[in-house]
Design an enzyme around this catalytic site. Structure first.
Site, PDB file in Angstrom:
ATOM      1  N   ARG A 275     -78.067  21.051 -60.572  1.00 47.81           N
ATOM      2  CA  ARG A 275     -77.465  19.833 -60.022  1.00 47.81           C
ATOM      3  C   ARG A 275     -78.530  18.752 -59.826  1.00 47.81           C
ATOM      4  O   ARG A 275     -79.538  18.979 -59.146  1.00 47.81           O
ATOM      5  CB  ARG A 275     -76.798  20.163 -58.685  1.00 47.81           C
ATOM      6  CG  ARG A 275     -76.289  18.972 -57.901  1.00 47.81           C
ATOM      7  CD  ARG A 275     -75.092  18.320 -58.534  1.00 47.81           C
ATOM      8  NE  ARG A 275     -74.427  17.422 -57.597  1.00 47.81           N
ATOM      9  CZ  ARG A 275     -73.487  16.563 -57.934  1.00 47.81           C
ATOM     10  NH1 ARG A 275     -73.082  16.500 -59.192  1.00 47.81           N
ATOM     11  NH2 ARG A 275     -72.925  15.783 -57.031  1.00 47.81           N
ATOM     12  N   GLY A 347     -69.333  19.517 -51.878  1.00 48.47           N
ATOM     13  CA  GLY A 347     -67.888  19.457 -52.091  1.00 48.47           C
ATOM     14  C   GLY A 347     -67.399  20.487 -53.090  1.00 48.47           C
ATOM     15  O   GLY A 347     -66.308  21.050 -52.941  1.00 48.47           O
ATOM     16  N   GLU A 370     -64.311  48.730 -40.062  1.00 47.53           N
ATOM     17  CA  GLU A 370     -65.171  49.866 -39.697  1.00 47.53           C
ATOM     18  C   GLU A 370     -65.838  49.667 -38.342  1.00 47.53           C
ATOM     19  O   GLU A 370     -66.968  50.088 -38.122  1.00 47.53           O
ATOM     20  CB  GLU A 370     -66.248  50.117 -40.770  1.00 47.53           C
ATOM     21  CG  GLU A 370     -65.735  50.237 -42.173  1.00 47.53           C
ATOM     22  CD  GLU A 370     -64.990  51.523 -42.458  1.00 47.53           C
ATOM     23  OE1 GLU A 370     -64.727  52.274 -41.508  1.00 47.53           O
ATOM     24  OE2 GLU A 370     -64.663  51.757 -43.618  1.00 47.53           O
ATOM     25  N   THR A 372     -65.646  46.475 -35.224  1.00 49.34           N
ATOM     26  CA  THR A 372     -66.110  45.093 -35.144  1.00 49.34           C
ATOM     27  C   THR A 372     -67.598  45.050 -34.793  1.00 49.34           C
ATOM     28  O   THR A 372     -68.166  46.013 -34.279  1.00 49.34           O
ATOM     29  CB  THR A 372     -65.342  44.310 -34.066  1.00 49.34           C
ATOM     30  OG1 THR A 372     -65.659  44.871 -32.781  1.00 49.34           O
ATOM     31  CG2 THR A 372     -63.825  44.386 -34.286  1.00 49.34           C
TER      32      THR A 372
END
Length: 390
Positions: A275, A347, A370, A372
């Site tokens: 980019r 974005g 499994e 929290t």
């Protein structure tokens, strides 16, 4: 945009056999899993054909005894396979982990006769398993479960509802924890229930924010009758069996979390180098470079943590605390890394054109399943400080 197959992670595997195994897994990922992952997740397609292929290839029973069709692989190797599968598609990686969890009770606590009768089909015969502990009113407080199993001659009759069952409605067998005695942990027993048992019905799958290809459903047991030969372990031993299974299962979740995080990092790094903004790649900007460096560090730390716990398990040493630490750290890291990956893409990261938004949605559930991460902190604190005073 179709998912790219994840780039190979440099791994230190203990044997030539395990290196060949990883090469097989990577080839399967390139050909069968990664190219279809995005489209099939978007469509909510459960890849039963992939699990059949994994079973045929000996990849559904890796940590279990070769005598019954398993792969005889140490957890150190098995978990790295899980990480690779989860990086390609979490529905597959987590599905293998859940199947292994469902096999744990019989492999660890079943009689020789039970193991010979059932394990070959479970480990390499094309069957797919599920694990039934949670209920609508007992999630973290699993010892308060209400599903009952009542003795009737040589049979047990199971009545109740299980909730949040991965592979609910599509599994061929269920490892079910049910109450056979009084209140609390001592009154729970484990059973191996066929998926087509009369009186066993699955509700419509839950509508989830992620892992749409993996069915999660309530299971209703309406007088399901199973013979005593399908009771696993002693009466009242079920909760201890469940806890031992969860210690190993938490390592599976940790490995899956690092897989998802690794995939997100690779996507973010690839985007950042391609980019252009202000006349140069955004990867040249220190803010993004530091963000990506932090992401890579968290992944490597998590990988080291789950592998250290796996080596303890392989050596036959206690690993409950380390499993809780690995599950806690790796899944929290996956949530941070995938969120940062979305930020790197800006974005575009918020669109369905790139997979990072899916990785972020999938990472969230790993902090919940499994046990929290709040429960993991309780486990760690108790090992560190002892039980809470009242």
């Amino acid at each position: 945009m179709p998912d790219r197959a994840p780039q190979p992670v440099e791994r230190q595997l203990p044997t030539e056999e395990s290196r060949d195994l990883l090469a097989l897994v990577r080839d399967m990922i390139q050909r069968e899993i990664a190219p279809r992952a995005a489209a099939e997740e978007d469509a909510g397609h459960f890849p039963r054909e992939i699990f059949a292929l994994l079973s045929e290839s000996g990849l559904l029973g890796l940590p279990y005894d070769a005598e019954y069709g398993g792969g005889d692989q140490p957890y150190e190797v098995y978990l790295q396979v899980l990480e690779e599968l989860a990086a390609a598609r979490l529905t597959v990686g987590l599905g293998v982990s859940v199947h292994s969890l469902a096999c744990h009770a019989l492999a660890g606590y079943g009689t020789k006769e039970q193991q010979a009768a059932h394990l070959p089909a479970m480990l390499g015969g094309g069957l797919l398993g599920a694990y039934c502990l949670s209920e609508p009113a007992s999630g973290s407080d699993a010892a308060s479960l209400r599903t009952k199993a009542v003795r009737d001659g040589d049979d047990w009759v199971i009545t109740g509802t299980k909730a949040w069952i991965t592979h609910g409605g599509v599994a061929d067998f269920y490892t079910v924890l049910a109450r056979t005695g009084g209140e609390g942990a001592r009154g729970i027993t484990a059973f191996l229930v066929p998926g087509d048992a009369e009186g066993l019905n699955a509700a419509a799958p839950e509508k989830k924010m992620g892992m749409k290809g993996s069915p999660t459903a309530q299971l209703n047991f309406d007088g399901v009758r199973v013979p005593d030969s399908r009771r696993v372990g002693e009466e009242g031993q079920g909760f201890a069996i469940a806890l031992s299974a969860l210690d190993s299962g938490r390592l599976g979740i940790a490995a899956c979390a690092i897989g998802v995080a690794q995939a997100a990092l690779e996507e973010a790094a690839s985007y950042a180098t391609g980019r252009q903004q202000f006349g140069r790649p955004i990867a040249d900007f220190q803010g993004l470079r530091f963000m990506l460096a932090d992401m890579a560090t968290q992944i490597e730390a998590g990988r080291s943590l789950y592998l250290a716990a796996a080596r303890l398990r392989d050596a036959g040493r206690p690993f409950s605390r380390e499993a809780a630490m690995a599950k806690l750290f790796c899944t929290d890291a996956a949530m941070r890394v995938t969120t940062d990956a979305v930020q790197v893409l800006g974005g575009y990261g918020y669109t369905l054109d790139f997979p990072v938004e899916r990785y972020m949605r999938e990472a969230k559930v790993l902090q919940i399943v499994e046990g929290t991460n709040q429960i993991q902190r309780m486990v760690i604190a108790r090992r560190l400080l002892g039980p809470e005073t009242r």
